[in-house]
Design a protein around this motif. Structure first.
Motif, PDB file in Angstrom:
ATOM      1  N   LYS A  54     -18.375 -24.042  -4.575  1.00  7.70           N
ATOM      2  CA  LYS A  54     -18.384 -22.596  -4.312  1.00  7.70           C
ATOM      3  C   LYS A  54     -17.820 -21.758  -5.460  1.00  7.70           C
ATOM      4  O   LYS A  54     -18.470 -20.808  -5.903  1.00  7.70           O
ATOM      5  N   PRO A  55     -16.622 -22.052  -5.995  1.00  9.24           N
ATOM      6  CA  PRO A  55     -16.138 -21.211  -7.096  1.00  9.24           C
ATOM      7  C   PRO A  55     -17.006 -21.317  -8.353  1.00  9.24           C
ATOM      8  O   PRO A  55     -17.089 -20.358  -9.134  1.00  9.24           O
ATOM      9  N   ASP A  58     -19.763 -18.983  -7.652  1.00 10.07           N
ATOM     10  CA  ASP A  58     -19.218 -17.633  -7.844  1.00 10.07           C
ATOM     11  C   ASP A  58     -19.235 -17.267  -9.321  1.00 10.07           C
ATOM     12  O   ASP A  58     -19.660 -16.170  -9.704  1.00 10.07           O
ATOM     13  N   GLN A  59     -18.742 -18.172 -10.151  1.00 13.50           N
ATOM     14  CA  GLN A  59     -18.674 -17.929 -11.589  1.00 13.50           C
ATOM     15  C   GLN A  59     -20.063 -17.703 -12.176  1.00 13.50           C
ATOM     16  O   GLN A  59     -20.274 -16.766 -12.943  1.00 13.50           O
ATOM     17  N   ASP A  62     -21.505 -14.296 -10.657  1.00 15.10           N
ATOM     18  CA  ASP A  62     -20.765 -13.116 -11.095  1.00 15.10           C
ATOM     19  C   ASP A  62     -20.871 -12.858 -12.594  1.00 15.10           C
ATOM     20  O   ASP A  62     -20.614 -11.749 -13.053  1.00 15.10           O
ATOM     21  N   ARG A  78     -24.557 -21.217  -2.466  1.00 14.42           N
ATOM     22  CA  ARG A  78     -23.239 -20.635  -2.185  1.00 14.42           C
ATOM     23  C   ARG A  78     -23.111 -20.311  -0.705  1.00 14.42           C
ATOM     24  O   ARG A  78     -22.040 -20.462  -0.110  1.00 14.42           O
ATOM     25  N   SER A  82     -20.181 -21.521   1.733  1.00 14.54           N
ATOM     26  CA  SER A  82     -19.413 -20.576   2.561  1.00 14.54           C
ATOM     27  C   SER A  82     -19.432 -21.014   4.018  1.00 14.54           C
ATOM     28  O   SER A  82     -18.398 -20.985   4.694  1.00 14.54           O
ATOM     29  N   ASP A  94     -25.137 -13.697   1.679  1.00 19.73           N
ATOM     30  CA  ASP A  94     -25.864 -14.291   0.556  1.00 19.73           C
ATOM     31  C   ASP A  94     -27.316 -14.569   0.916  1.00 19.73           C
ATOM     32  O   ASP A  94     -28.223 -14.303   0.125  1.00 19.73           O
TER      33      ASP A  94
END
Length: 144
Positions: A54-55, A58-59, A62, A78, A82, A94
């Motif tokens: 997940k992170p 995100d990276q 984003d 993602r 979540s 999402d």
């Protein structure tokens, strides 16, 4: 004439070098970083290691530098991460963001099925899975 030659040479050099050649290397580095995060996230997804994936998604998302075809995949995956973490509103957000995107509907519905199943909405999960299978009978179920 020397001024004219200088202007012509300057224009040619500017066209060849591009404006802001430093920024193009920054864009390349940013795209490579986004791609690396995406690839690592997909590796974690293969192992069903959602907290690690997940992170990284995100990276990649984003950053703003992930290619469009990978961006839709990143959003869908993602959402699965979540849902696995019990963050159902984020998961649905999402998936909703991708409903009008040029995305494989089968994967979107398979992910929706996973989210709904995690929420305990078995009937809706089965319906979403059935729709996914109608689009592509070989679609893979998330979480298996």
């Amino acid at each position: 004439m020397p001024l004219r030659t200088s202007l012509l040479a300057g224009c040619c050099a500017f066209a060849i070098a591009g404006c802001g050649s430093g920024s193009s290397s920054e864009v390349i580095a940013s795209r490579e970083s986004a791609q690396k995060a995406y690839d690592q996230a997909m590796g974690a997804m293969e192992q069903k290691n959602y907290p690690v994936a997940k992170p990284l998604f995100d990276q990649a998302i984003d950053s703003g530098y992930l290619y469009l075809d990978l961006l839709t995949s990143a959003y869908i995956n993602r959402a699965v991460c979540s849902a696995a973490a019990g963050e159902f509103a984020a998961a649905h957000a999402d998936l909703d963001a991708m409903k009008d995107a040029p995305v494989s509907g089968d994967k979107l519905l398979a992910a929706r099925s996973f989210v709904l199943e995690k929420q305990g909405k078995s009937r809706e999960a089965r319906a979403a899975w059935s729709q996914a299978r109608r689009i592509n009978r070989f679609v893979q179920k998330y979480g298996e």
